[in-house]
Write an enzyme that holds these catalytic residues in place. Structure first.
Site, PDB file in Angstrom:
ATOM      1  N   PHE A 122     -39.928  27.268  13.272  1.00  0.00           N
ATOM      2  CA  PHE A 122     -40.802  27.784  12.204  1.00  0.00           C
ATOM      3  C   PHE A 122     -40.282  27.141  10.920  1.00  0.00           C
ATOM      4  CE2 PHE A 122     -41.497  31.188   9.001  1.00  0.00           C
ATOM      5  CZ  PHE A 122     -42.779  31.636   9.292  1.00  0.00           C
ATOM      6  N   SER A 131     -36.959  31.722  -1.590  1.00  0.00           N
ATOM      7  CA  SER A 131     -37.683  32.976  -1.821  1.00  0.00           C
ATOM      8  C   SER A 131     -39.058  32.703  -2.408  1.00  0.00           C
ATOM      9  CB  SER A 131     -36.891  33.863  -2.795  1.00  0.00           C
ATOM     10  OG  SER A 131     -35.624  34.135  -2.266  1.00  0.00           O
ATOM     11  N   ILE A 156     -33.674  25.039   9.125  1.00  0.00           N
ATOM     12  CA  ILE A 156     -34.633  25.386  10.173  1.00  0.00           C
ATOM     13  C   ILE A 156     -33.903  25.658  11.499  1.00  0.00           C
ATOM     14  CG2 ILE A 156     -36.716  24.629  11.412  1.00  0.00           C
ATOM     15  CD1 ILE A 156     -36.986  25.193   8.295  1.00  0.00           C
ATOM     16  N   GLU A 362     -35.420  35.119   6.731  1.00  0.00           N
ATOM     17  CA  GLU A 362     -36.758  35.736   6.813  1.00  0.00           C
ATOM     18  C   GLU A 362     -37.066  36.595   5.587  1.00  0.00           C
ATOM     19  OE1 GLU A 362     -38.203  37.133  10.567  1.00  0.00           O
ATOM     20  OE2 GLU A 362     -37.214  35.497  11.624  1.00  0.00           O
TER      21      GLU A 362
END
Ligand SMILES: Cc1cc2nc3c(=O)[nH]c(=O)nc-3n(C[C@H](O)[C@H](O)[C@H](O)COP(=O)(O)OP(=O)(O)OC[C@H]3O[C@@H](n4cnc5c(N)ncnc54)[C@H](O)[C@@H]3O)c2cc1C
Length: 378
Positions: A122, A131, A156, A362
């Site tokens: 992803f 952010s 990643i 995340e």
């Protein structure tokens, strides 16, 4: 309302517990020391039906409910958060496909993960856009039949091993509007370079690397959804994924708690086990209480996903509270171990190093609070 797991959920959890005890815990120290992603371990998880957890049966996945997904992630993370992160990279990359992929895209790419044992990443973060996702500068310039992708993604997960990546980019237009679009990009295509594997504080059994796209030709058939829908697709994907970071955090907190509890019962000072000291008991009580509260928040967020009623607030509650709990529990576990907690032969040192990332990736926990505040004030 029920707090009981079904028999099937209990069986799934017990399968994950057995796998962790037999296939992860005995071997993980070496992988951590050598900073290696244990690919074989992740492939073995697939063989027993414990990988590609977000993928429905029709595309070869286990087709499990979201609570079962959290139970597996919790148990794997309890044994090693790096393995859980490596395992979950495929789930994370699958969400944009499940949200916006057409039937051909889903059948081709999801099945490659489940049937061919491939890996996916992803790819959202960039050196100048962490952010602030809106600041990303990777572009997908329109050409005949597709796009030319150029830019750099960093940090990643599984990038060194990914067969394809799901990438968010901007399609430049004359009006200079930001048209975000999502693409499935195969790693073998010309113009893709994978950077050096990052050396990390924790999560050393996971792979983290940058990806450079230099005029990579991406066919239109590999765009997910319509042009301009990319941002929404990635945000929805994160809403599905954040409760699972919460589940990893619960696993870490539980591991820290159990290690500290056992040690406190065994370690004697002043002629008695330190577990008899009230100040140690209070730390253990807080660990137990906050771990259980985290688990309940994670299960609630997963339940809402399962009901097709995903809640941005609950996804952030689960991710943020559980990861703050994991960091606190890991810090307190090191404290209960005293000097031994600082020594690498003891388990809590790794738990402490691994816990920190849960508050960062995340979406940092500051960003989770921004998301929650925005939602409650809207
Ligand atoms: C091991 C690892 C694995 C990762 N895996 C992936 C992956 O697979 N795919 C992917 O796309 N990304 C991945 N990431 C990236 C990760 O999601 C980002 O690092 C994270 O979102 C934070 O971005 P940043 O590092 O640029 O920090 P910054 O955004 O620069 O933040 C720096 C600090 O400022 C604070 N801050 C920033 N904005 C605000 C605000 N508005 N209000 C309050 N505080 C704020 C942050 O909370 C933080 O404390 C990974 C990172 C790591 C380390």
């Amino acid at each position: 309302m029920g707090f009981q797991l079904t028999d099937e959920q209990k069986a799934i959890r017990s399968l994950a517990q057995d796998f962790s005890a037999n296939e992860i815990t005995p071997f993980i120290k070496r992988y951590d020391e050598e900073e290696i992603l244990p690919l074989e371990m992740i492939r073995k998880l697939g063989k027993v039906g414990l990988s590609n957890l977000s993928i429905p049966e029709q595309y070869g996945g286990p087709g499990i409910d979201r609570i079962s997904h959290t139970l597996i992630v919790e148990e794997i993370a309890k044994a090693c958060a790096g393995v859980a992160t490596g395992l979950e990279a495929n789930s994370l990359a699958s969400y944009p496909l499940l949200i916006a992929g057409n039937e051909d895209q889903k059948r081709n790419y999801l099945t490659r993960l489940t049937k061919e044992g491939e890996f996916a990443s992803f790819a959202l973060t960039e050196p100048e856009a962490g952010s602030d996702v809106s600041a990303l500068t990777t572009t997908a310039r329109k050409i005949d039949g597709g796009y030319l992708l150029s830019g750099e993604k960093c940090f990643i997960t599984n990038a060194s091993y990914a067969d394809f990546l799901v990438v968010l980019a901007i399609v430049p237009n004359e009006k200079k509007e930001k048209v975000y679009s999502a693409f499935i990009v195969e790693s073998k295509w010309d113009g893709i370079k994978i950077g050096e594997k990052e050396k990390k504080l924790g999560l050393r059994t996971s792979d983290t690397a940058s990806v450079i796209f230099d005029q990579v030709k991406v066919p239109t058939a590999n765009r997910l959804g319509e042009e301009g829908e990319g941002f929404k697709i990635f945000l929805k994907a994160l809403m599905s994924a954040r409760p699972m970071v919460g589940a990893q955090s619960v696993g870490i907190a539980q591991a820290a708690y159990e290690a500290a509890l056992n040690y406190a019962k065994e370690r004697k000072q002043f002629g008695k086990p330190i577990a008899k000291l009230q100040s140690i008991q209070f730390i253990l009580a807080d660990m137990a209480m906050n771990t259980e509260a985290s688990r309940l928040l994670v299960h609630k967020a997963a339940y809402l996903l399962e009901q097709n009623a995903p809640s941005i607030q609950h996804a952030s509650f689960a991710k943020c509270f559980a990861s703050d709990t994991a960091m606190k529990a890991a810090t307190d576990a090191v404290q209960i171990f005293g000097g031994y907690g600082f020594i690498r032969d003891y388990p809590v040192e790794k738990i402490f190093r691994d816990a920190k990332i849960m508050q960062i990736y995340e979406g940092t926990n500051q960003i989770q609070r921004v998301v929650i505040a925005k939602d409650i004030l809207k």
